[in-house]
Enzyme design. Structure first.
Site, PDB file in Angstrom:
ATOM      1  N   LYS A   1       0.809  -1.222   0.000  1.00 21.11           N
ATOM      2  CA  LYS A   1       0.000   0.000   0.000  1.00 21.11           C
ATOM      3  C   LYS A   1       0.835   1.263   0.000  1.00 21.11           C
ATOM      4  O   LYS A   1       0.373   2.321  -0.432  1.00 21.11           O
ATOM      5  CB  LYS A   1      -0.967   0.004   1.190  1.00 21.11           C
TER       6      LYS A   1
ATOM      7  N   LYS B   1      -4.322 -11.045  -6.574  1.00 20.40           N
ATOM      8  CA  LYS B   1      -5.491 -11.261  -5.715  1.00 20.40           C
ATOM      9  C   LYS B   1      -6.626 -10.302  -6.095  1.00 20.40           C
ATOM     10  O   LYS B   1      -6.371  -9.178  -6.527  1.00 20.40           O
ATOM     11  CB  LYS B   1      -4.971 -11.085  -4.284  1.00 20.40           C
TER      12      LYS B   1
ATOM     13  N   LYS C   1     -10.234  -4.736  -3.592  1.00 13.35           N
ATOM     14  CA  LYS C   1     -11.047  -3.517  -3.694  1.00 13.35           C
ATOM     15  C   LYS C   1     -10.273  -2.379  -4.339  1.00 13.35           C
ATOM     16  O   LYS C   1     -10.861  -1.485  -4.940  1.00 13.35           O
ATOM     17  CB  LYS C   1     -11.447  -3.042  -2.294  1.00 13.35           C
TER      18      LYS C   1
HETATM   19  P1  AMP Z   1     -10.966  -6.004   3.925  1.00 13.00           P
HETATM   20  O1  AMP Z   1     -11.961  -5.581   2.940  1.00 13.00           O
HETATM   21  O2  AMP Z   1      -9.568  -5.692   3.524  1.00 13.00           O
HETATM   22  O3  AMP Z   1     -11.301  -5.546   5.311  1.00 13.00           O
HETATM   23  O4  AMP Z   1     -11.032  -7.586   3.941  1.00 13.00           O
HETATM   24  C1  AMP Z   1     -12.074  -8.291   4.545  1.00 13.00           C
HETATM   25  C2  AMP Z   1     -11.774  -9.764   4.600  1.00 13.00           C
HETATM   26  O5  AMP Z   1     -11.738 -10.320   3.282  1.00 13.00           O
HETATM   27  C3  AMP Z   1     -10.396 -10.116   5.224  1.00 13.00           C
HETATM   28  O6  AMP Z   1     -10.537 -11.219   6.079  1.00 13.00           O
HETATM   29  C4  AMP Z   1      -9.546 -10.429   4.039  1.00 13.00           C
HETATM   30  O7  AMP Z   1      -8.487 -11.304   4.346  1.00 13.00           O
HETATM   31  C5  AMP Z   1     -10.546 -11.078   3.099  1.00 13.00           C
HETATM   32  N1  AMP Z   1     -10.146 -10.960   1.684  1.00 13.00           N
HETATM   33  C6  AMP Z   1      -9.843  -9.811   1.016  1.00 13.00           C
HETATM   34  N2  AMP Z   1      -9.528 -10.081  -0.282  1.00 13.00           N
HETATM   35  C7  AMP Z   1      -9.637 -11.439  -0.422  1.00 13.00           C
HETATM   36  C8  AMP Z   1      -9.448 -12.335  -1.537  1.00 13.00           C
HETATM   37  N3  AMP Z   1      -9.098 -11.898  -2.744  1.00 13.00           N
HETATM   38  N4  AMP Z   1      -9.652 -13.659  -1.312  1.00 13.00           N
HETATM   39  C9  AMP Z   1     -10.021 -14.128  -0.093  1.00 13.00           C
HETATM   40  N5  AMP Z   1     -10.210 -13.340   0.980  1.00 13.00           N
HETATM   41  C10 AMP Z   1     -10.026 -12.005   0.834  1.00 13.00           C
END
Ligand code: AMP
Ligand code: TRP
Length: 328
Positions: free
Chosen positions: A115, A196, A199
């Site tokens: 980031k 991966k 968002k």
């Molecule tokens: P965040 O939106 O960054 O708060 O992520 C929310 C949850 O989604 C966290 O537990 C992340 O590890 C999981 N996560 C985010 N991107 C992925 C992905 N591409 N595949 C699987 N899990 C994900």
């Protein structure tokens, strides 16, 4: 015997994609419904301030994520659902933990490196100290389990290190938490299956509330591999990613899914994966829009969850301050 505590959070920083769902949220619901844990799920709004936003956007994102939680099946009768910023103990503990965290440990975190990469010195300090607040979120509740996607495992390792360090200096007070991963801890981008789904790159994502037309179009243009066999194989990252997605939403094993699509063309296979996603989220979309039409219900839900969570958090932070000597 009391049930072990389970904690996890998601940042309100945009729409949820199927990686968030298959890596985290779907599992939150299953773990909640297993009845085996005392579950705490929260909106990590303080964490999300490390990314750019406007106040209006932030407020909306908090409500949207609360609606996502409930529409996906989290139930305030079964889990404590709360807003991180409503509980000051998270920030207080984060500060205390920051004084035992070497800056070098933070600089080597992969998420920080990713980031801050193109920002260098202008990257905000919160991006660097982000994992300390995450550690506080977890150990404040004596959580034994933390369901997350694979990208958060390194942060959990730091959490364990900090818990251990604090315990050895001030006496046993924290539990070292363990991650719980799903079968799909890392869903890849549909455009580039080497990266991966994230968002930060909306074009790589299928969002939970995308319209059926958008979902179909996105899968149709998903990058596939050379060859024509529907097979789970390291050399076929695009097809393998789609097989994982299909298997996770249909409940069929990867082997069964391969059998179902034996002899099928890539194009038919992609169409079938798209239809499985469209169907899986039909009710979700309806529930979410009903919930969003009543924002007051959502804010009440958060306030009452935060009240419950603060009972535990306030008790713990008092004990922590005592250990450190912050008493008069
Ligand atoms: P965040 O939106 O960054 O708060 O992520 C929310 C949850 O989604 C966290 O537990 C992340 O590890 C999981 N996560 C985010 N991107 C992925 C992905 N591409 N595949 C699987 N899990 C994900
Ligand atoms: N850092 C997590 C993410 O980006 C969100 C998060 C914040 C979290 N605090 C947490 C997850 C505590 C689990 C436990 O996905």
């Amino acid at each position: 015997m009391t049930k072990p505590i389970l904690v996890s959070g998601i940042q309100p920083s945009g729409r949820l994609h199927i990686g968030n769902y298959l890596g985290a949220l779907k599992n939150f619901v299953e773990l909640q419904n297993s009845g085996k844990y005392q579950c705490y799920f929260f909106i990590a709004d303080l964490h999300s301030l490390t990314e750019s936003y406007t106040p209006e956007e932030k407020h909306k994102q908090i409500l949207e994520l609360t609606a996502d939680f409930v529409a996906a099946g989290l139930d305030p009768k079964k889990s404590v659902i709360f807003l991180q910023s409503q509980i000051p103990a998270h920030s207080e503990l984060a500060w205390i933990l920051s004084t035992i965290t070497p800056t070098g440990e933070l600089r080597r975190m992969t998420q920080y490196k990713d980031k801050s990469d193109n920002e260098k010195d202008s990257a905000n300090t919160g991006l660097l100290t982000y994992p300390i607040l995450m550690a506080a979120d977890i150990i404040l509740y004596d959580a034994k389990f933390v369901p997350v996607g694979e990208d958060q495992v390194q942060h959990l390792e730091l959490t364990r290190t900090l818990a251990r360090k604090f315990n050895s200096r001030f006496g046993e007070i924290f539990i070292e938490p363990q991650p719980i991963l799903t079968e799909t801890p890392r869903i890849m981008s549909l455009k580039n299956p080497e990266k991966k789904m994230s968002k930060s790159d909306p074009s790589s994502c299928v969002f939970l509330d995308d319209s059926p037309e958008d979902i179909r179009a996105k899968f149709k243009s998903a990058t596939t591999d050379s060859g024509n066999e529907i097979k789970f194989d390291k050399a076929k990252p695009g097809i393998s990613n789609l097989l994982k997605i299909f298997s996770a939403v249909s409940g069929e094993s990867i082997k069964e899914s391969e059998k179902m699509f034996a002899g099928s063309t890539y194009s038919n296979f992609k169409g079938a994966v798209a239809e499985s996603i469209v169907a899986h989220f039909t009710d979700f979309r309806k529930r979410k829009s009903t919930l969003l039409a009543r924002p007051k219900t959502l804010t009440n839900l958060l306030s009452s969850g935060s009240k419950k969570a603060s009972l535990r958090a306030n008790r713990k932070i008092k004990e922590i301050k005592n250990r450190v000597g912050l008493t008069v």
